[in-house]
Scaffold this motif. Sequence first.
Motif, PDB file in Angstrom:
ATOM      1  N   TRP A  31      -1.804   0.433   2.234  1.00 44.52           N
ATOM      2  CA  TRP A  31      -0.434   0.599   2.733  1.00 44.52           C
ATOM      3  C   TRP A  31       0.545  -0.317   2.007  1.00 44.52           C
ATOM      4  CZ3 TRP A  31       0.973   4.630   5.546  1.00 44.52           C
ATOM      5  CH2 TRP A  31       0.043   5.262   6.370  1.00 44.52           C
ATOM      6  N   ILE A  32       0.161  -1.570   1.784  1.00 42.26           N
ATOM      7  CA  ILE A  32       1.068  -2.494   1.091  1.00 42.26           C
ATOM      8  C   ILE A  32       1.381  -1.990  -0.313  1.00 42.26           C
ATOM      9  CG2 ILE A  32       1.218  -4.807   0.067  1.00 42.26           C
ATOM     10  CD1 ILE A  32      -0.396  -5.827   2.437  1.00 42.26           C
ATOM     11  N   ALA A  33       0.349  -1.560  -1.033  1.00 43.17           N
ATOM     12  CA  ALA A  33       0.541  -1.080  -2.402  1.00 43.17           C
ATOM     13  C   ALA A  33       1.418   0.165  -2.448  1.00 43.17           C
ATOM     14  CB  ALA A  33      -0.816  -0.789  -3.044  1.00 43.17           C
ATOM     15  N   ALA A  34       1.416   0.938  -1.372  1.00 40.05           N
ATOM     16  CA  ALA A  34       2.207   2.167  -1.315  1.00 40.05           C
ATOM     17  C   ALA A  34       3.641   1.904  -0.865  1.00 40.05           C
ATOM     18  CB  ALA A  34       1.544   3.174  -0.376  1.00 40.05           C
ATOM     19  N   ILE A  55      -6.799  -9.131  -0.853  1.00 38.30           N
ATOM     20  CA  ILE A  55      -5.660  -8.241  -1.102  1.00 38.30           C
ATOM     21  C   ILE A  55      -4.864  -8.714  -2.310  1.00 38.30           C
ATOM     22  CG2 ILE A  55      -3.479  -7.415  -0.145  1.00 38.30           C
ATOM     23  CD1 ILE A  55      -4.926  -7.583   2.645  1.00 38.30           C
ATOM     24  N   GLN A  56      -4.575 -10.009  -2.377  1.00 38.82           N
ATOM     25  CA  GLN A  56      -3.823 -10.540  -3.513  1.00 38.82           C
ATOM     26  C   GLN A  56      -4.571 -10.347  -4.823  1.00 38.82           C
ATOM     27  OE1 GLN A  56      -3.398 -14.536  -2.064  1.00 38.82           O
ATOM     28  NE2 GLN A  56      -1.411 -14.157  -1.130  1.00 38.82           N
ATOM     29  N   SER A  57      -5.884 -10.456  -4.784  1.00 36.34           N
ATOM     30  CA  SER A  57      -6.689 -10.365  -6.004  1.00 36.34           C
ATOM     31  C   SER A  57      -6.872  -8.933  -6.489  1.00 36.34           C
ATOM     32  CB  SER A  57      -8.066 -11.003  -5.776  1.00 36.34           C
ATOM     33  OG  SER A  57      -7.956 -12.351  -5.411  1.00 36.34           O
ATOM     34  N   ASN A  58      -6.782  -7.971  -5.591  1.00 38.13           N
ATOM     35  CA  ASN A  58      -7.134  -6.591  -5.942  1.00 38.13           C
ATOM     36  C   ASN A  58      -5.998  -5.594  -5.791  1.00 38.13           C
ATOM     37  OD1 ASN A  58     -10.312  -6.616  -6.284  1.00 38.13           O
ATOM     38  ND2 ASN A  58      -9.834  -7.944  -4.544  1.00 38.13           N
ATOM     39  N   LEU A  59      -4.791  -6.077  -5.540  1.00 37.85           N
ATOM     40  CA  LEU A  59      -3.692  -5.157  -5.232  1.00 37.85           C
ATOM     41  C   LEU A  59      -3.408  -4.181  -6.373  1.00 37.85           C
ATOM     42  CD1 LEU A  59      -1.854  -4.619  -2.837  1.00 37.85           C
ATOM     43  CD2 LEU A  59      -0.138  -6.112  -3.876  1.00 37.85           C
ATOM     44  N   LYS A  60      -3.589  -4.615  -7.616  1.00 37.45           N
ATOM     45  CA  LYS A  60      -3.311  -3.729  -8.757  1.00 37.45           C
ATOM     46  C   LYS A  60      -4.156  -2.457  -8.688  1.00 37.45           C
ATOM     47  CE  LYS A  60      -0.229  -6.083 -11.087  1.00 37.45           C
ATOM     48  NZ  LYS A  60       1.146  -5.540 -11.296  1.00 37.45           N
ATOM     49  N   ASP A  61      -5.398  -2.585  -8.234  1.00 39.91           N
ATOM     50  CA  ASP A  61      -6.254  -1.400  -8.114  1.00 39.91           C
ATOM     51  C   ASP A  61      -5.685  -0.412  -7.101  1.00 39.91           C
ATOM     52  OD1 ASP A  61      -8.019  -2.503  -9.941  1.00 39.91           O
ATOM     53  OD2 ASP A  61      -9.308  -3.367  -8.393  1.00 39.91           O
ATOM     54  N   TYR A  62      -5.135  -0.942  -6.018  1.00 37.25           N
ATOM     55  CA  TYR A  62      -4.592  -0.075  -4.970  1.00 37.25           C
ATOM     56  C   TYR A  62      -3.252   0.542  -5.375  1.00 37.25           C
ATOM     57  CZ  TYR A  62      -8.271  -1.801  -1.926  1.00 37.25           C
ATOM     58  OH  TYR A  62      -9.499  -2.093  -1.377  1.00 37.25           O
ATOM     59  N   GLU A  63      -2.514  -0.146  -6.217  1.00 38.90           N
ATOM     60  CA  GLU A  63      -1.233   0.400  -6.677  1.00 38.90           C
ATOM     61  C   GLU A  63      -1.442   1.693  -7.458  1.00 38.90           C
ATOM     62  OE1 GLU A  63       0.935  -2.573  -8.807  1.00 38.90           O
ATOM     63  OE2 GLU A  63       0.802  -4.026  -7.173  1.00 38.90           O
ATOM     64  N   GLY A  68       1.046   3.708  -9.511  1.00 35.90           N
ATOM     65  CA  GLY A  68       1.451   2.418 -10.058  1.00 35.90           C
ATOM     66  C   GLY A  68       2.938   2.255 -10.261  1.00 35.90           C
ATOM     67  N   LYS A  69       3.743   3.057  -9.563  1.00 42.27           N
ATOM     68  CA  LYS A  69       5.196   3.016  -9.780  1.00 42.27           C
ATOM     69  C   LYS A  69       5.971   2.512  -8.570  1.00 42.27           C
ATOM     70  CE  LYS A  69       5.009   6.815 -13.118  1.00 42.27           C
ATOM     71  NZ  LYS A  69       5.487   8.192 -13.455  1.00 42.27           N
ATOM     72  N   ARG A  70       5.259   2.054  -7.555  1.00 43.05           N
ATOM     73  CA  ARG A  70       5.941   1.568  -6.352  1.00 43.05           C
ATOM     74  C   ARG A  70       5.879   0.051  -6.285  1.00 43.05           C
ATOM     75  NH1 ARG A  70       4.387   5.702  -1.381  1.00 43.05           N
ATOM     76  NH2 ARG A  70       4.557   7.634  -2.581  1.00 43.05           N
ATOM     77  N   ASP A  71       6.847  -0.521  -5.614  1.00 43.77           N
ATOM     78  CA  ASP A  71       6.853  -1.966  -5.406  1.00 43.77           C
ATOM     79  C   ASP A  71       6.087  -2.280  -4.132  1.00 43.77           C
ATOM     80  OD1 ASP A  71       8.466  -2.454  -7.629  1.00 43.77           O
ATOM     81  OD2 ASP A  71      10.303  -2.093  -6.484  1.00 43.77           O
ATOM     82  N   PRO A  72       5.037  -3.092  -4.241  1.00 42.85           N
ATOM     83  CA  PRO A  72       4.290  -3.466  -3.029  1.00 42.85           C
ATOM     84  C   PRO A  72       5.192  -4.176  -2.032  1.00 42.85           C
ATOM     85  CG  PRO A  72       3.088  -4.088  -5.007  1.00 42.85           C
ATOM     86  CD  PRO A  72       4.454  -3.689  -5.449  1.00 42.85           C
ATOM     87  N   ARG A  73       4.882  -3.976  -0.757  1.00 47.78           N
ATOM     88  CA  ARG A  73       5.690  -4.610   0.287  1.00 47.78           C
ATOM     89  C   ARG A  73       4.973  -5.827   0.849  1.00 47.78           C
ATOM     90  NH1 ARG A  73      10.072  -1.446   2.101  1.00 47.78           N
ATOM     91  NH2 ARG A  73      10.537  -3.219   3.461  1.00 47.78           N
ATOM     92  N   LEU A 177      -0.231   9.433   5.348  1.00 47.71           N
ATOM     93  CA  LEU A 177      -1.419   9.043   4.597  1.00 47.71           C
ATOM     94  C   LEU A 177      -1.395   9.618   3.189  1.00 47.71           C
ATOM     95  CD1 LEU A 177      -3.954   9.491   7.502  1.00 47.71           C
ATOM     96  CD2 LEU A 177      -3.603   7.352   6.248  1.00 47.71           C
ATOM     97  N   ALA A 178      -0.943  10.853   3.058  1.00 51.63           N
ATOM     98  CA  ALA A 178      -0.821  11.454   1.727  1.00 51.63           C
ATOM     99  C   ALA A 178       0.196  10.679   0.886  1.00 51.63           C
ATOM    100  CB  ALA A 178      -0.418  12.922   1.845  1.00 51.63           C
ATOM    101  N   ASP A 179       1.287  10.258   1.499  1.00 50.95           N
ATOM    102  CA  ASP A 179       2.293   9.466   0.792  1.00 50.95           C
ATOM    103  C   ASP A 179       1.726   8.142   0.323  1.00 50.95           C
ATOM    104  OD1 ASP A 179       5.192   8.924   0.069  1.00 50.95           O
ATOM    105  OD2 ASP A 179       4.779   7.231   1.416  1.00 50.95           O
TER     106      ASP A 179
END
Length: 613
Positions: A31-34, A55-63, A68-73, A177-179
């Motif tokens: 959710w944060i990455a989205a 989460i901090q260590s792996n956030l790039k994978d989730y983006e 990979g075009k959204r700003d994590p919240r 969830l799709a978003d």
Amino acid sequence: MAPTWTRPDTSKQSLAVLGAGVLGRRITACWIAAGYDVNLRDPSAIQLNAAVVYIQSNLKDYEQLTGGKRDPRNLKAFADLGDAVKDAWFVLEAVPEKLQMKIDVMGELDRLVSPHCIIASNSSSFKSSKMLEKVKPESRGRICNVHYQMPPGATTVEIMTDGQTDKEIIQFMNDALADAGMQPVIARKESTGLILNRLWAAIKREVMMILAEGVSIPVEIDTLFVRMFGNNPSGPCAMMDAVGLDTVAFIEDNYVEERHLESALTVDWLRKNYVDQGKLGAKSGKGGLYPPGDTTKSSQTDAGHHDNLAAPILYILDLGIGADWDLSKGLTNGKILTAAADGSNFKTLIDSAMTPDGIDISIATGRIFWTPMGNVGRPDGSVLSANLDGSDVKTILAKGKANTPKQLVIDHENSKLYFSDREGQRVHRCNFDGSAHEVIVQTGDWEKDGFADQTKWCVGISVDPKHGKVYWTQKGTSKANQGRIFCAGIEIPKGETASSRSDVEVLFERLPEPIDLDIGTGSQTLYWTDRGEYPLGNTLSRAAVGPGGDKKAITLARHFHEAIGLKIDTVNHHIYIADLGGAVYRFNIDGSNKRKIIDTDSVFAGIGLAFLH
């Protein structure tokens, strides 16, 4: 009568995830990455700290799940339930698979959340309709199952009604969830196990029966499964180990009860032969269907969705004097680096560090502790600390309290730091905040006699609080085979001093050049790295040092480039070594299967492990 549900403005409200365990932290990261704000709640400070670091260590994978075009919240961590769910538009519970616990949580959430908040359970083994005992009738239209698999590798999510859920909420969650980069599917009616887990339950049940009947063994079953079904290098046995055999048993209990299934060759067999013996799978340190460490892979290409769940994060100290040495920074070019257990996700956590040498990590306090050596020969070494993400750097012991601090280890049971002081010719101990600082071993007086005698230099250290022992190395002149390893009680004998204590024992002598230590406290097996000359130097060795142990040094591995850092992974039965050649190696606990997982032009010193599972 239930109030009419109103679609939330998700850009202005947070969602909440309850449970910071293996799955809860992954759901949060999705959710944060989205681009969604998330409140993560867990009553355990250890779980919260571990989740935040994960989460901090792996956030790039989730983006990548959303291109990979959204700003994590924003992520906020909470111990208090009320604060976490206040004004949330969606709350997902991911607490352990125990029905009464889920009933209690649902009742508490009904009392705390707004009348428009969607409440969901991540459970696959319990229908949310079974959790409504303490939920008001008018709230039941906002409750459903939202079951994740194992993101980011497996992104399917199943949505299921509690029998009364508003159809608009079901569709809204499907779209949200799709978003967020998931692949949602909707169960058309209530079903224990939803959809996928009913298929998985049948597979698990047959696997356990095959094993119980002695028809096959785990590796053969998984080989057949992977060859036939592909797309995931983990078979059902490895996946059950990764999830935890106790969890598998809890889930299977529910199927057995609801469907009146025979349990003798499934869950009863699993408990008798594994769970009751503490063999819970990857997380237990005792293995499960596979030996310990089997689900911690050496490369990402070997790993399936459920692998590496019990693998540690590595913390590596770079002295900063390698190929990238910025001479203008002098000795302040050092770094604290982190990496996954297979060497991936390698990055800098803290830079501009002065000659860092020893490091250890406390997940319970959310802090890293390390020793800057300072300028050799001057009493200006120190001990520093930071948050697990590298922020909030603090001085624990100021310059002048130690000369040249080297390896540092934590006594987690008693919240103590121990470190060796090379030119200072001492072993130190203090609390996590630097208080109660004391010298417990003194091998010489550098202020009076100088520090030319390197046989008195204390370098490596390890502590065994269970058996009341502290171990340290005195390395001797470089490559002179003068090295020794000593042990003594944790406490100085009454009436004696650090320099006169009578309980000091020489365990090994005439070693090439012993550096760092670690001990397997269960087996009282001591491990150490040696620098020194080939063929006896640059080795990894071990010896049984407990009562009845033969104290015979056995060389497990050779051919390092000035071996320094050492850490034992007692969960996965692995050994990690860092050397001055800028490499990190991983072995099995017996020294076999040597793998170079990181290879750089840097100069590495100490290494530490943090377990986030």
